[in-house]
Motif scaffolding. Structure first.
Motif, PDB file in Angstrom:
ATOM      1  N   HIS A  93       0.727  -1.350  -0.032  1.00 22.86           N
ATOM      2  CA  HIS A  93      -0.014  -0.203  -0.215  1.00 22.86           C
ATOM      3  C   HIS A  93       0.937   1.163  -0.157  1.00 22.86           C
ATOM      4  O   HIS A  93       2.080   1.111   0.062  1.00 22.86           O
ATOM      5  N   VAL A  94       0.383   2.374  -0.139  1.00 25.10           N
ATOM      6  CA  VAL A  94       0.977   3.841  -0.167  1.00 25.10           C
ATOM      7  C   VAL A  94       1.377   3.953   1.252  1.00 25.10           C
ATOM      8  O   VAL A  94       0.828   3.645   2.241  1.00 25.10           O
ATOM      9  N   GLN A  97       3.261   9.587   2.052  1.00 22.48           N
ATOM     10  CA  GLN A  97       2.627  10.165   0.776  1.00 22.48           C
ATOM     11  C   GLN A  97       3.158   9.665  -0.442  1.00 22.48           C
ATOM     12  O   GLN A  97       2.420   9.289  -1.461  1.00 22.48           O
ATOM     13  N   TYR A  98       4.257   9.211  -0.572  1.00 18.80           N
ATOM     14  CA  TYR A  98       5.134   9.115  -1.621  1.00 18.80           C
ATOM     15  C   TYR A  98       5.683   7.733  -1.977  1.00 18.80           C
ATOM     16  O   TYR A  98       6.309   7.305  -2.741  1.00 18.80           O
ATOM     17  N   GLN A  99       5.818   6.785  -0.608  1.00 20.08           N
ATOM     18  CA  GLN A  99       6.516   5.706  -0.578  1.00 20.08           C
ATOM     19  C   GLN A  99       5.495   4.470  -0.281  1.00 20.08           C
ATOM     20  O   GLN A  99       4.322   4.846  -0.440  1.00 20.08           O
ATOM     21  N   LEU A 100       5.953   3.301  -0.690  1.00 17.23           N
ATOM     22  CA  LEU A 100       5.163   2.051  -0.726  1.00 17.23           C
ATOM     23  C   LEU A 100       5.739   1.231   0.415  1.00 17.23           C
ATOM     24  O   LEU A 100       6.946   1.258   0.615  1.00 17.23           O
ATOM     25  N   ALA A 101       4.763   0.397   1.027  1.00 22.03           N
ATOM     26  CA  ALA A 101       5.142  -0.608   2.016  1.00 22.03           C
ATOM     27  C   ALA A 101       4.493  -1.467   1.980  1.00 22.03           C
ATOM     28  O   ALA A 101       3.078  -1.545   1.600  1.00 22.03           O
ATOM     29  N   TYR A 102       4.909  -2.966   2.478  1.00 21.69           N
ATOM     30  CA  TYR A 102       3.936  -4.003   2.615  1.00 21.69           C
ATOM     31  C   TYR A 102       2.990  -3.796   3.843  1.00 21.69           C
ATOM     32  O   TYR A 102       3.730  -2.904   4.662  1.00 21.69           O
ATOM     33  N   ILE A 306      -6.885   6.786  -7.891  1.00 15.91           N
ATOM     34  CA  ILE A 306      -5.523   6.395  -8.343  1.00 15.91           C
ATOM     35  C   ILE A 306      -4.690   6.484  -7.098  1.00 15.91           C
ATOM     36  O   ILE A 306      -4.289   7.652  -6.614  1.00 15.91           O
ATOM     37  N   THR A 307      -3.847   5.415  -6.643  1.00 14.89           N
ATOM     38  CA  THR A 307      -3.208   5.312  -5.722  1.00 14.89           C
ATOM     39  C   THR A 307      -1.645   5.730  -5.828  1.00 14.89           C
ATOM     40  O   THR A 307      -1.060   6.467  -4.918  1.00 14.89           O
ATOM     41  N   HIS A 308      -1.317   5.663  -7.114  1.00 19.98           N
ATOM     42  CA  HIS A 308       0.093   6.082  -7.631  1.00 19.98           C
ATOM     43  C   HIS A 308       0.048   6.421  -8.980  1.00 19.98           C
ATOM     44  O   HIS A 308      -0.930   5.913  -9.684  1.00 19.98           O
ATOM     45  N   CYS A 309       0.999   7.217  -9.476  1.00 18.94           N
ATOM     46  CA  CYS A 309       1.234   7.439 -10.854  1.00 18.94           C
ATOM     47  C   CYS A 309       1.994   6.255 -11.524  1.00 18.94           C
ATOM     48  O   CYS A 309       3.077   5.665 -11.122  1.00 18.94           O
ATOM     49  N   SER A 310       1.462   6.060 -12.708  1.00 19.70           N
ATOM     50  CA  SER A 310       2.053   4.973 -13.342  1.00 19.70           C
ATOM     51  C   SER A 310       2.349   5.417 -14.780  1.00 19.70           C
ATOM     52  O   SER A 310       1.498   5.483 -15.603  1.00 19.70           O
ATOM     53  N   CYS A 311       3.654   5.824 -14.905  1.00 23.10           N
ATOM     54  CA  CYS A 311       4.019   6.859 -15.807  1.00 23.10           C
ATOM     55  C   CYS A 311       4.871   6.039 -17.041  1.00 23.10           C
ATOM     56  O   CYS A 311       5.567   5.200 -16.861  1.00 23.10           O
TER      57      CYS A 311
END
Lengths: 508, 508
Positions: A93-94, A97-102, A306-311
């Motif tokens: 999950h997020v 604000q800007y990172q991801l973690a299990y 949208i949880t994160h940008c996929s660019c």
């Protein structure tokens, strides 16, 4: 039955098979634990079998009740979810604000790859792909649910998602493939009847990825099509989305990519995408990560679903160097899912040098974003990693694994772009990465020199703090100790490209 | 006296030397030909000598009258301007909207270099510089009138521009040089009294460059200073500008660069720059090219007095790739005068690979702009091309000469970015350069693949026109014929970086 937290509880049930079980009947289950109660949809898997999959988010006893129009019966039962084991850290999950973690708090640094239709290839190729994945180069795999029709990707998939007949391809060649784009005559599909064999292939792939600790970034829609799957009516699109969440929601490693290159699906409007996103969000009780991937124009990543940008790169020259700006603009994690492919393809996006793709990945990383891998080497057997998987032929993959080792050494949950200080503690032109979380301020610095080749660099953080300095060669994957220092000093550098300096505050 | 069109008529006169001849007296000459009549200022050159320099723009008989407060006498005379000879094509002006040409119509492709204070070095170094320039690598030299104080550029110049005493540098080192920046105590200059010996050095340099067919891009102001020359009062700035136009206006190869990195002269406002530009424009009767060079923010090149953009990269990553946008924005020729230096400097702008600097130059070229060369290799003798001239040590220079040969082969006056056609005659991702002038439409195409490495490329212009194809390796400087073709065909490419395809319409 041995279930662990963030594992999968799966139960099958015999039910009605008359009419069209995919549309005429439904199945759902309610799972109750002292800390959660969740109702999830099940799905029809052919031959009179209905399935319910559920991911427990807590350890301890769960009671369930399964019912629906599929059967006159109401099924009840219980199981105990045990402690997670091995590489099971839960869904990603997020974080902040800007990172991801299990879910268990372990940082997740997204270093993925793309093999669009790897699991729809013949078995020997699928095994080659997993043999590469077992080497630990990547922790995410982007791939399509629907089969793909594109240059170098022209043979029929191992199965089709619906009952019916595909377009005849006996006259299909590389030279005429674009004449088949879309929905040429000859296709005859019943979009209301899924093909369970097709989805069972994907089940096995998602499961195996999960066992390897690899996230499955499932692309639901894309335009590279000769079967009309990209041009289904909206009601069929929405049914397909619900089938996907019912079938794959319980896999902890699933991410939802609503589309690859969404703009190329010309028959879908912004309203359509938002409607599909709403159904996707509502029908996934676990809240897996959700995004949508662009071709030339970013989707509006500020949309709440949208949880994160996929660019994908919008500019051929400058891509991941804009990561800080995108973080600021959208306020979300930035994942670059396509910036180019290492290879020797005729298409310009597919003949990057390994050095350039690796550099682009580091440019994202030092700004607190993540960049995926891709590989497109022409091959006499026409097995190309980008589409089919198979064997890796390039030089990038180990460099992505090196990035992972590098990131695991960062305090906290990742990096962000630091401020080059006005007083020239670092040079005005340096790019400095610092830990994302302020609580680690001053503990860690990473200067990355990209294509530039300074022969030495003056360093000055402050007068009093000791730092261990290391020279990191991101291309040659070496970490060379460069002494313990405080105050102002000069570090000699190799004078080659792709070098960085890592400073770690000494522990007393 | 043998004078040729666009050559220099020079005459010296004895005059008053009491008081301050630089400010107390003036000299001017009026030159009359059946097609022009021009009044030009002369200048005091020390020891009672006043000089008038004049560039005739026509062949034939000129009459002149020289007078002024410098003398009670009025001098008259005549001379005949003959035909231009050798490499004399006249001064360079804007051609059309985006290109440059010499006065006789010969195209000028601006491929310059920068040696900031090359002519203020000791004689042996100056001779080494000219020996390199004689190899024909470049057709423009950017250099400063005022001496320069900067890292690696710390020794006193061969002379100073004014009468007076420079700051004591006995304690100056690389480590403390920035403490001397600006106007430290110890300087004692009379800005009203120019030092003729200093300007005679520049005279010889401009003359020798002219003889080699090299434009002299004279930088009038810059901030890299320990003598206070960057902080003179405006009245001294304006007097200096007038002295420069009187002294150098008659050299056909002169371009005016009002400043290098103008923003760094913090004591000068926009109004100051505009006032200086107005004086520069008014006092140069020949209308030499005029621009002003930035550090991090472009000057407003749309100002009417600016003839062309003189750009330093504002972004470290993407520079010359924006040439088409700048052409459109400012409507003027685009010359990139600093995008980075090939070398091994500690400063990030000075350790580019030769490949990258060469690539940046080609990215400008294919978009109808021009990019200059620069070189900064550390050297045991501390002679660095960027500042001192001397010997070239890098690999870029011959590649700039190769660009010149390439450009001379373009029909008309240069290139512009072509449209990649919707019908995929070229691939959507190709960059195609075409002749600037529409009258050459369809005669010439150049596809440039930059960092990308396509192994082959399908080509299709139309069904009927024959083209000679050539593979151009911009790094290895080779041109390889690839057959005569029409219709649709495929060209095999080397699969390396920095490759282009040139198509030239066959002459019947």
């Amino acid at each position: 039955m041995l279930i662990e937290k963030w594992g999968i509880f799966e139960q099958s049930f015999h039910g009605k098979s008359d009419g069209n079980p995919f549309t005429d009947y439904e199945i759902h289950g309610t799972f109750t634990h002292e800390k959660e109660s969740l109702t999830v949809d099940g799905f029809y898997d052919g031959e009179g079998i209905y399935r319910i999959r559920f991911m427990p988010s807590y350890e301890g006893e769960y009671h369930y009740q399964v019912s629906g129009t599929f059967s006159e019966e109401i099924y009840t039962g219980a199981f105990t979810a045990g402690a997670p084991s091995g590489n099971n850290h839960g869904p990603v999950h997020v974080y902040g604000q800007y990172q991801l973690a299990y879910a268990d708090g372990t940082p997740h640094y997204s270093l993925g790859t793309t093999c669009y239709t790897f699991d729809l290839q013949k078995e020997s190729v699928v095994e080659e792909t997993f043999a590469e994945l077992e080497k630990g180069y990547f922790n995410k795999m982007r791939f399509c649910i629907m089969p793909k029709h594109y240059d170098f990707c022209l043979h029929d998939p191992a199965a089709f998602p619906f009952e019916g007949t595909p377009v005849d391809t006996s006259a299909l060649t590389r030279d005429n493939f674009s004449q088949y784009n879309g929905n040429p005559p000859g296709n005859d599909w019943d979009f209301t009847r899924f093909n369970p064999v097709f989805f069972q292939i994907h089940d096995r792939a998602v499961q195996r990825l999960m066992e390897l600790g690899i996230e499955a970034d499932l692309i639901l829609f894309h335009a590279y099509d000769r079967w009309g799957f990209s041009q289904m009516p909206m009601k069929d699109n929405l049914r397909y989305i619900r089938y996907m969440t019912a079938r794959y929601g319980a896999y902890r490693n699933v991410w939802w990519a609503l589309a690859n290159e969404y703009e190329l699906l010309g028959n879908l409007s912004s309203e359509d995408w938002e409607q599909m996103a709403a159904v996707l969000t509502a029908s996934d009780p676990y809240g897996h990560l959700r995004s949508i991937h662009n071709c030339e124009t970013f989707y509006d990543y500020s949309k709440p679903w949208i949880t994160h940008c996929s660019c994908q790169r919008c500019d051929h020259y400058k891509t991941t160097e804009t990561t800080s700006e995108l973080r600021k603009l959208y306020g979300k994690p930035v994942v670059w899912d396509e910036v180019g492919y290492e290879g020797d393809f005729p298409h310009c996006w597919g003949n990057f040098t390994a050095e350039e793709l690796t550099r682009r990945a580091w440019e994202a990383l030092i700004r607190g974003g993540y960049c995926g891998h891709g590989e497109t080497f022409l091959s006499s057997d026409n097995i190309i990693w980008w589409c089919h998987g198979g064997r890796l032929k390039g030089e990038c993959a180990p460099r992505f694994r090196f990035m992972m080792e590098f990131l695991k050494d960062v305090p906290g949950h990742g990096l962000k772009e630091g401020n080059v200080r006005d007083d020239l503690h670092f040079q005005w032109d340096d790019k400095v990465a610092v830990p994302e979380e302020d609580s680690y301020e001053g503990e860690y610095y990473f200067l990355y020199f990209s294509i530039w080749r300074p022969p030495f660099r003056q360093i000055y953080v402050d007068d009093d703090t000791w730092y261990d300095a290391e020279i990191i060669d991101t291309w040659n994957m070496t970490v060379t100790p460069a002494g313990r220092h405080k105050g102002k000093y000069e570090l000699k550098l190799p004078g080659t490209q792709y070098i960085g300096i890592r400073l770690k505050k000494c522990k007393d």
